[in-house]
Write a protein that holds these residues in place. Structure first.
Motif, PDB file in Angstrom:
ATOM      1  N   TYR A  38       0.860  -1.190   0.000  1.00 40.09           N
ATOM      2  CA  TYR A  38       0.000   0.000   0.000  1.00 40.09           C
ATOM      3  C   TYR A  38       0.887   1.227   0.000  1.00 40.09           C
ATOM      4  O   TYR A  38       2.063   1.156   0.353  1.00 40.09           O
ATOM      5  CB  TYR A  38      -0.999  -0.014   1.160  1.00 40.09           C
ATOM      6  CG  TYR A  38      -0.460   0.203   2.564  1.00 40.09           C
ATOM      7  CD1 TYR A  38      -0.833   1.326   3.302  1.00 40.09           C
ATOM      8  CD2 TYR A  38       0.379  -0.731   3.176  1.00 40.09           C
ATOM      9  CE1 TYR A  38      -0.378   1.514   4.605  1.00 40.09           C
ATOM     10  CE2 TYR A  38       0.832  -0.551   4.476  1.00 40.09           C
ATOM     11  CZ  TYR A  38       0.451   0.579   5.184  1.00 40.09           C
ATOM     12  OH  TYR A  38       0.903   0.767   6.474  1.00 40.09           O
ATOM     13  N   SER A  39       0.317   2.345  -0.426  1.00 37.88           N
ATOM     14  CA  SER A  39       1.144   3.516  -0.730  1.00 37.88           C
ATOM     15  C   SER A  39       0.547   4.800  -0.172  1.00 37.88           C
ATOM     16  O   SER A  39      -0.571   4.813   0.370  1.00 37.88           O
ATOM     17  CB  SER A  39       1.290   3.652  -2.252  1.00 37.88           C
ATOM     18  OG  SER A  39       0.042   4.008  -2.833  1.00 37.88           O
ATOM     19  N   GLY A  79       5.865   6.334  -1.928  1.00 36.39           N
ATOM     20  CA  GLY A  79       5.251   6.887  -3.130  1.00 36.39           C
ATOM     21  C   GLY A  79       4.994   8.373  -3.108  1.00 36.39           C
ATOM     22  O   GLY A  79       4.617   8.942  -4.129  1.00 36.39           O
ATOM     23  N   GLN A  80       5.171   9.026  -1.950  1.00 37.66           N
ATOM     24  CA  GLN A  80       4.994  10.481  -1.936  1.00 37.66           C
ATOM     25  C   GLN A  80       6.035  11.110  -2.858  1.00 37.66           C
ATOM     26  O   GLN A  80       7.221  10.811  -2.788  1.00 37.66           O
ATOM     27  CB  GLN A  80       5.147  11.032  -0.521  1.00 37.66           C
ATOM     28  CG  GLN A  80       4.862  12.523  -0.425  1.00 37.66           C
ATOM     29  CD  GLN A  80       4.975  13.048   1.008  1.00 37.66           C
ATOM     30  OE1 GLN A  80       5.425  12.326   1.904  1.00 37.66           O
ATOM     31  NE2 GLN A  80       4.580  14.278   1.237  1.00 37.66           N
ATOM     32  N   GLY A  81       5.576  11.976  -3.758  1.00 36.89           N
ATOM     33  CA  GLY A  81       6.478  12.572  -4.729  1.00 36.89           C
ATOM     34  C   GLY A  81       6.562  11.772  -6.019  1.00 36.89           C
ATOM     35  O   GLY A  81       7.244  12.188  -6.959  1.00 36.89           O
ATOM     36  N   HIS A  82       5.899  10.629  -6.055  1.00 34.40           N
ATOM     37  CA  HIS A  82       5.817   9.829  -7.268  1.00 34.40           C
ATOM     38  C   HIS A  82       4.359   9.735  -7.705  1.00 34.40           C
ATOM     39  O   HIS A  82       3.441  10.105  -6.962  1.00 34.40           O
ATOM     40  CB  HIS A  82       6.378   8.424  -7.041  1.00 34.40           C
ATOM     41  CG  HIS A  82       7.849   8.386  -6.792  1.00 34.40           C
ATOM     42  ND1 HIS A  82       8.785   8.387  -7.804  1.00 34.40           N
ATOM     43  CD2 HIS A  82       8.561   8.370  -5.630  1.00 34.40           C
ATOM     44  CE1 HIS A  82      10.004   8.349  -7.291  1.00 34.40           C
ATOM     45  NE2 HIS A  82       9.898   8.350  -5.967  1.00 34.40           N
ATOM     46  N   SER A  83       4.121   9.197  -8.876  1.00 31.85           N
ATOM     47  CA  SER A  83       2.754   9.016  -9.359  1.00 31.85           C
ATOM     48  C   SER A  83       2.171   7.731  -8.789  1.00 31.85           C
ATOM     49  O   SER A  83       2.903   6.837  -8.333  1.00 31.85           O
ATOM     50  CB  SER A  83       2.729   8.952 -10.888  1.00 31.85           C
ATOM     51  OG  SER A  83       3.389   7.786 -11.335  1.00 31.85           O
ATOM     52  N   ASP A 107       3.494   4.727 -10.506  1.00 34.57           N
ATOM     53  CA  ASP A 107       4.809   4.276 -10.024  1.00 34.57           C
ATOM     54  C   ASP A 107       4.646   3.367  -8.814  1.00 34.57           C
ATOM     55  O   ASP A 107       5.262   2.298  -8.727  1.00 34.57           O
ATOM     56  CB  ASP A 107       5.684   5.474  -9.634  1.00 34.57           C
ATOM     57  CG  ASP A 107       6.159   6.284 -10.829  1.00 34.57           C
ATOM     58  OD1 ASP A 107       6.217   5.721 -11.936  1.00 34.57           O
ATOM     59  OD2 ASP A 107       6.465   7.479 -10.647  1.00 34.57           O
ATOM     60  N   SER A 108       3.801   3.799  -7.861  1.00 28.23           N
ATOM     61  CA  SER A 108       3.573   3.005  -6.644  1.00 28.23           C
ATOM     62  C   SER A 108       2.915   1.676  -6.982  1.00 28.23           C
ATOM     63  O   SER A 108       3.286   0.622  -6.454  1.00 28.23           O
ATOM     64  CB  SER A 108       2.694   3.780  -5.660  1.00 28.23           C
ATOM     65  OG  SER A 108       3.299   4.997  -5.296  1.00 28.23           O
ATOM     66  N   ASP A 109       1.916   1.716  -7.863  1.00 25.61           N
ATOM     67  CA  ASP A 109       1.211   0.484  -8.251  1.00 25.61           C
ATOM     68  C   ASP A 109       2.164  -0.490  -8.942  1.00 25.61           C
ATOM     69  O   ASP A 109       2.127  -1.703  -8.690  1.00 25.61           O
ATOM     70  CB  ASP A 109       0.044   0.804  -9.191  1.00 25.61           C
ATOM     71  CG  ASP A 109      -1.112   1.502  -8.478  1.00 25.61           C
ATOM     72  OD1 ASP A 109      -1.109   1.520  -7.230  1.00 25.61           O
ATOM     73  OD2 ASP A 109      -2.004   2.023  -9.169  1.00 25.61           O
ATOM     74  N   ALA A 110       3.023   0.045  -9.811  1.00 23.89           N
ATOM     75  CA  ALA A 110       3.977  -0.817 -10.515  1.00 23.89           C
ATOM     76  C   ALA A 110       4.913  -1.502  -9.531  1.00 23.89           C
ATOM     77  O   ALA A 110       5.254  -2.688  -9.694  1.00 23.89           O
ATOM     78  CB  ALA A 110       4.783   0.001 -11.522  1.00 23.89           C
ATOM     79  N   CYS A 111       5.310  -0.774  -8.492  1.00 28.25           N
ATOM     80  CA  CYS A 111       6.197  -1.353  -7.481  1.00 28.25           C
ATOM     81  C   CYS A 111       5.506  -2.490  -6.744  1.00 28.25           C
ATOM     82  O   CYS A 111       6.012  -3.616  -6.700  1.00 28.25           O
ATOM     83  CB  CYS A 111       6.641  -0.275  -6.493  1.00 28.25           C
ATOM     84  SG  CYS A 111       7.660  -0.913  -5.146  1.00 28.25           S
ATOM     85  N   SER A 122      10.723   5.826  -9.712  1.00 32.43           N
ATOM     86  CA  SER A 122      10.045   6.152 -10.970  1.00 32.43           C
ATOM     87  C   SER A 122      10.109   4.995 -11.961  1.00 32.43           C
ATOM     88  O   SER A 122       9.463   5.026 -13.005  1.00 32.43           O
ATOM     89  CB  SER A 122      10.683   7.399 -11.608  1.00 32.43           C
ATOM     90  OG  SER A 122      12.077   7.189 -11.788  1.00 32.43           O
ATOM     91  N   ASN A 123      10.871   3.963 -11.630  1.00 35.72           N
ATOM     92  CA  ASN A 123      10.996   2.802 -12.512  1.00 35.72           C
ATOM     93  C   ASN A 123      10.482   1.524 -11.865  1.00 35.72           C
ATOM     94  O   ASN A 123      10.916   0.431 -12.194  1.00 35.72           O
ATOM     95  CB  ASN A 123      12.465   2.585 -12.920  1.00 35.72           C
ATOM     96  CG  ASN A 123      13.022   3.765 -13.677  1.00 35.72           C
ATOM     97  OD1 ASN A 123      12.400   4.243 -14.608  1.00 35.72           O
ATOM     98  ND2 ASN A 123      14.198   4.244 -13.271  1.00 35.72           N
ATOM     99  N   GLY A 124       9.557   1.659 -10.912  1.00 32.82           N
ATOM    100  CA  GLY A 124       9.036   0.478 -10.222  1.00 32.82           C
ATOM    101  C   GLY A 124       9.565   0.426  -8.811  1.00 32.82           C
ATOM    102  O   GLY A 124       9.436   1.371  -8.047  1.00 32.82           O
TER     103      GLY A 124
END
Length: 222
Positions: A97-98, A178-182, A185-189, A217-219
């Motif tokens: 969770y993010s 995930g704060q500061g990311h989309s 990005d969080s979902d991909a991780c 930003s890349n997972g």
């Protein structure tokens, strides 16, 4: 004859009137040159000042870097309640969770602070990442402060939250940040490791660790 004598007098008078005006034009031209030269000298001083400022900027930057190195950004609540015991391997369902899908969304709120006031951690033994488990309060399947090591993530985690779903296997819902990311990005991780994995309960220090928040930003940073 009188008319011919008047011509030189008229020309002399016109020349006398024109001379100051011409002198004024040249004087104005010199003033502009002087002002331009002064501006050029001032510009050289600004360049010099900028170089000095860049030195100050470098020093400020070094200072900020030093402060970042000395503070992970997480507030320690109380290390005493951390649960200890013998290492135990088990199968568990892992999800994530993010910041974006926490309750409430856009927050790092947790129910059961142990080492962190908010969900966080860098994944080391001393600073494990927050994880949620099924149940709430005294009915949580693992007491708050229980530590796990997650081999596929190379992170230590600690129970500091509830809300994971009940399952046939123990379920750990791990904070990915995930704060500061989309949100993507969080979902991909979290999608990259969602599934059943062998984990270690009550792990000893010394397992391999990739330090830092999971979301990039890349997972995932693993």
């Amino acid at each position: 004859m009188k008319r011919l004598l008047l011509v030189p007098l008229i020309l002399a008078a016109m020349l006398a009137v024109a001379t100051p005006a011409l002198a004024g034009d040249w004087s104005h031209h010199r003033d502009r040159e002087d002002r331009w030269n002064d501006h050029s000298r001032s510009h050289d001083r600004w360049d010099s000042d900028d170089e000095d400022d860049s030195d100050w900027d470098d020093e400020d930057s070094d200072s900020e870097d030093d402060s970042d190195d000395s503070d992970s950004g997480d507030s320690v609540v109380d290390p005493t309640p951390v649960v200890t015991g013998s290492e135990k391997s088990l199968q568990a369902a892992l999800t994530g969770y993010s910041w974006q899908d926490n309750t409430p969304p856009g927050s790092a709120d947790i129910c059961c602070a142990v080492l962190h006031q908010k969900a966080g951690g860098t994944g080391t033994y001393a600073d494990p990442i927050t994880t949620a488990v099924a149940g709430s309060g005294s009915s949580m399947i693992y007491p708050k402060g229980t530590r796990f090591y997650i081999p596929p993530l190379k992170r230590y985690v600690i129970v500091e939250d509830s809300g994971a779903s009940s399952d046939s296997l123990p379920h750990l819902d791990i904070w990915v940040g995930g704060q500061g990311h989309s949100k993507s990005d969080s979902d991909a991780c979290m999608n990259s490791y969602t599934g059943n994995h062998t984990i270690i309960q009550n792990p000893a220090p010394g397992h391999p660790v990739t330090v830092g928040e999971l979301t990039t930003s890349n997972g995932c940073k693993i």
